[in-house]
Design a protein around this motif. Structure first.
Motif, mmCIF file in Angstrom:
data_model
loop_
_atom_site.group_PDB
_atom_site.id
_atom_site.type_symbol
_atom_site.label_atom_id
_atom_site.label_comp_id
_atom_site.label_asym_id
_atom_site.label_seq_id
_atom_site.Cartn_x
_atom_site.Cartn_y
_atom_site.Cartn_z
ATOM 1 N N SER A 71 6.035 6.232 -8.673
ATOM 2 C CA SER A 71 5.970 4.338 -8.189
ATOM 3 C C SER A 71 7.163 3.467 -9.654
ATOM 4 O O SER A 71 6.116 4.260 -10.358
ATOM 5 N N ARG A 72 7.509 2.320 -8.611
ATOM 6 C CA ARG A 72 7.975 1.755 -9.973
ATOM 7 C C ARG A 72 7.274 0.418 -9.584
ATOM 8 O O ARG A 72 8.020 -0.052 -8.501
ATOM 9 N N PHE A 73 6.606 -0.131 -10.806
ATOM 10 C CA PHE A 73 6.355 -1.370 -10.725
ATOM 11 C C PHE A 73 7.458 -2.684 -11.148
ATOM 12 O O PHE A 73 6.988 -2.689 -12.985
ATOM 13 N N ASN A 74 7.120 -3.319 -10.577
ATOM 14 C CA ASN A 74 8.148 -3.868 -10.973
ATOM 15 C C ASN A 74 7.679 -5.659 -11.076
ATOM 16 O O ASN A 74 8.121 -7.062 -12.104
ATOM 17 N N GLY A 75 6.665 -5.890 -11.239
ATOM 18 C CA GLY A 75 4.631 -7.240 -11.720
ATOM 19 C C GLY A 75 4.056 -6.685 -11.233
ATOM 20 O O GLY A 75 3.835 -5.221 -10.540
ATOM 21 N N THR A 76 3.441 -7.244 -11.534
ATOM 22 C CA THR A 76 1.504 -6.981 -10.891
ATOM 23 C C THR A 76 1.128 -7.306 -9.202
ATOM 24 O O THR A 76 0.925 -6.381 -8.400
ATOM 25 N N ALA A 77 2.236 -7.976 -7.963
ATOM 26 C CA ALA A 77 2.040 -7.918 -7.123
ATOM 27 C C ALA A 77 2.725 -6.659 -6.829
ATOM 28 O O ALA A 77 1.930 -6.242 -5.520
ATOM 29 N N ALA A 78 3.613 -5.855 -6.807
ATOM 30 C CA ALA A 78 3.826 -4.216 -6.250
ATOM 31 C C ALA A 78 2.548 -3.444 -6.997
ATOM 32 O O ALA A 78 2.424 -2.436 -6.352
ATOM 33 N N ALA A 79 2.090 -3.402 -8.067
ATOM 34 C CA ALA A 79 0.576 -2.697 -8.804
ATOM 35 C C ALA A 79 0.060 -2.827 -7.146
ATOM 36 O O ALA A 79 -0.961 -2.250 -6.964
ATOM 37 N N GLN A 80 -0.715 -4.402 -6.466
ATOM 38 C CA GLN A 80 -1.595 -4.817 -5.801
ATOM 39 C C GLN A 80 -1.278 -4.487 -4.487
ATOM 40 O O GLN A 80 -2.264 -3.352 -3.875
ATOM 41 N N ALA A 81 0.261 -4.470 -4.364
ATOM 42 C CA ALA A 81 0.232 -3.485 -3.265
ATOM 43 C C ALA A 81 -0.039 -1.677 -3.004
ATOM 44 O O ALA A 81 0.196 -1.472 -2.057
#
Length: 544
Positions: A71-81
């Motif tokens: 996974s590549r997280f481009n922000g906190t929303a992506a990590a939460q998702a």
């Protein structure tokens, strides 16, 4: 029984910032249904790793896998998702909203006319009940419940999305013992439901009470991953500070051989000095010309106690007497007025002012102590700046150079010059040798010894226990916001004996061990005083 696949895994992750590698090929795995503690001193890389997992930072190299998928997280929303939720030390909730509104914030149940508050509060009730908090009224105001319960509401909010990974960053820092037990019961309930929990805390007792496994970081690198039941506390601390006890024992000591007379009026006497959530009520005496070391892990209360003495924080309880007279120290300026100077542990953020010159940084405290109506003359400035730059060998020898362009060691020397220029009676040095080279470290240690010999009192705080033992006449030992003992330095007092106390299973055991060490050291001192000087006895014999 086969080990489950990691809920989240970090492989060889690196993150670099200008001049520092915050993470250096670190690997880490978090399994479903476990509490995994992340340990390390300041600068070890804990916060950086958490920010990589939560999408705040992008990793420069390596990979992050969630349920086996890169996974590549481009922000906190992506990590939460991706199912990763975080609850930080400071509760990030809205005090003007209800408990239910905070739990469901951004995920309210909606109908044709907008938010359906009845159903929203019912969903909040179910989320709270999942954590055993069904007694809470979701319609009650958040501000009506304690900080501890707000912390649990924050966890409920994090789990509304059915997160598989929960990161708890210093969740117990503001909680008392009973509140911690309530929190731990919730953590265990989530663990038993299969949630993978990453726990970060500086409280060793709590880490061992709640953890299944422990990963240790140091200086941005991975030291190792260990089952909590197989890593004893002393070994954990050794791995965190990067010294084994064989090497600690081999280090020399510059203790003073003379035993100080402490029967007179102390320079400073603090009685029941404390601040809720920072340091429990503490008694402390410091005599003129004495170096007193504060030993303990990060978060033990070392800095918190120093800040109360200096007036950087205001105490909730207790009193301070200076040379026998009651003193009110409500600010750092008041501290300076009373002859107390405090050099912060956070050199870059709270110490230097990067865009000002070396000259201006040295003179800040002198001018503050004198007051802005009484300007320091240009002649005095030149004399003081020249004196302290030469005394500490600040390089380059350019007082007009912006201090941000100097090395860490030279910045620390400038800060030391700043506080010595105020000619204090008591100098509080918080981690003065952290992050500087060996040469600069030796210079600062020698300066501390010279200052004490000249009559100045020094409080010396360092994460390097052997450094505290080497420089201090007396060592105050702190653990979990509590002073657990103090010992007069001597041959019995070693880095190993101090760390053994810090690593004790409870504060009560630590206090017993500290008292035993103090008695042993005191007995040794009494024996030394009672033993006649052999050379003197021989001289007496010759004369007779």
């Amino acid at each position: 029984m086969a080990e489950p696949s990691p809920a989240v895994e970090v492989r060889d992750a690196s993150i670099a910032f200008p001049g520092v590698k915050a993470l250096d090929e670190v690997s880490f795995r978090l399994l479903p249904g476990e509490v995994h503690s992340l340990m390390g001193e300041n600068g070890a890389g804990k916060s950086t790793l958490i920010k990589a997992l939560t999408g705040v930072y992008q990793i420069d190299s390596g990979s992050i896998l969630v349920a086996g998928v890169e996974s590549r997280f481009n922000g906190t929303a992506a990590a939460q998702a991706a199912g990763i939720s975080t609850v930080y030390q400071e509760v990030n909730l809205c005090g003007n909203l209800s408990i239910g509104e905070n739990v469901m914030l951004g995920r309210e149940t909606r109908g044709w006319a907008g938010i359906n508050w009845r159903r929203t509060h019912a969903e909040a009730q179910r989320a709270l009940a999942r954590l055993g908090l069904g007694d809470l009224d979701p319609r009650a105001s958040l501000s009506s419940i304690s900080i501890a319960m707000q912390q649990l509401v924050a966890i409920s909010r994090a789990m509304v999305t059915d997160s598989k990974v929960l990161i708890l960053d210093e969740p117990t820092s503001s909680l008392d013992a009973n509140e911690v037990e309530v929190l731990f019961s919730v953590i265990r309930r989530l663990r038993d439901q299969g949630v993978a929990i990453l726990f970060v805390s500086h409280f060793l007792d709590q880490v061992y009470e709640i953890s299944d496994r422990i990963t240790v970081l140091r200086n941005g690198g991975l030291v190792g991953e260990y089952p909590a039941s197989e890593l004893n506390r002393t070994d954990l601390i050794s791995k965190m500070i990067g010294k084994d006890f064989a090497s600690l024992k081999a280090l020399g000591s510059n203790r003073q051989t003379a035993v100080r007379d402490r029967s007179g009026t102390p320079l400073l006497a603090a009685t029941d000095l404390g601040r809720k959530g920072a340091i429990n009520p503490t008694d402390l005496e410091i005599h003129a010309g004495e170096v007193v070391g504060f030993a303990g892990l990060l978060g033990a209360g070392r800095t918190e106690l120093a800040r109360l003495i200096a007036g950087a924080d205001k105490s909730d309880t207790g009193t301070i007497r200076l040379k026998g007279s009651r003193a009110v120290i409500g600010s750092p300026v008041a501290g300076l007025a009373h002859g107390i100077a405090y050099s912060t542990e956070n050199r870059r953020e709270d110490g230097i002012i990067g865009d000002l010159s070396v000259r201006e940084n040295i003179m800040l405290a002198v001018q503050a102590r004198r007051g802005w109506m009484r300007r320091v003359t240009a002649k005095e400035v030149d004399q003081l700046v020249t004196t302290y730059m030469e005394r500490f060998g600040v390089r380059p020898n350019d007082p007009d150079r912006p201090i941000r362009l100097l090395s860490g060691g030279n910045q620390q020397k400038v800060l030391l010059g700043r506080w010595l220029a105020t000619n204090p009676d008591l100098l509080l040095l918080d981690e003065p040798t952290r992050g500087i080279d060996v040469g600069a470290k030796a210079d600062i240690q020698e300066t501390v010894a010279e200052l004490a010999e000249g009559g100045m009192s020094v409080v010396f705080i360092s994460s390097e226990v052997e450094e505290v033992v080497r420089l201090s006449e007396r060592v105050v030992i702190l653990k979990d916001h509590e002073k657990v003992g103090e010992v007069i330095n001597g041959p019995e007092v070693t880095a190993e004996s101090i760390v053994t106390i810090i690593a004790a299973e409870s504060e009560e055991v630590a206090e017993d061990q500290a008292n035993a060490l103090a008695e042993e050291a005191s007995a040794s001192i009494d024996t030394d005083e009672a033993t006649p000087d052999a050379d003197a006895a021989e001289r007496e014999g010759d004369q007779s």
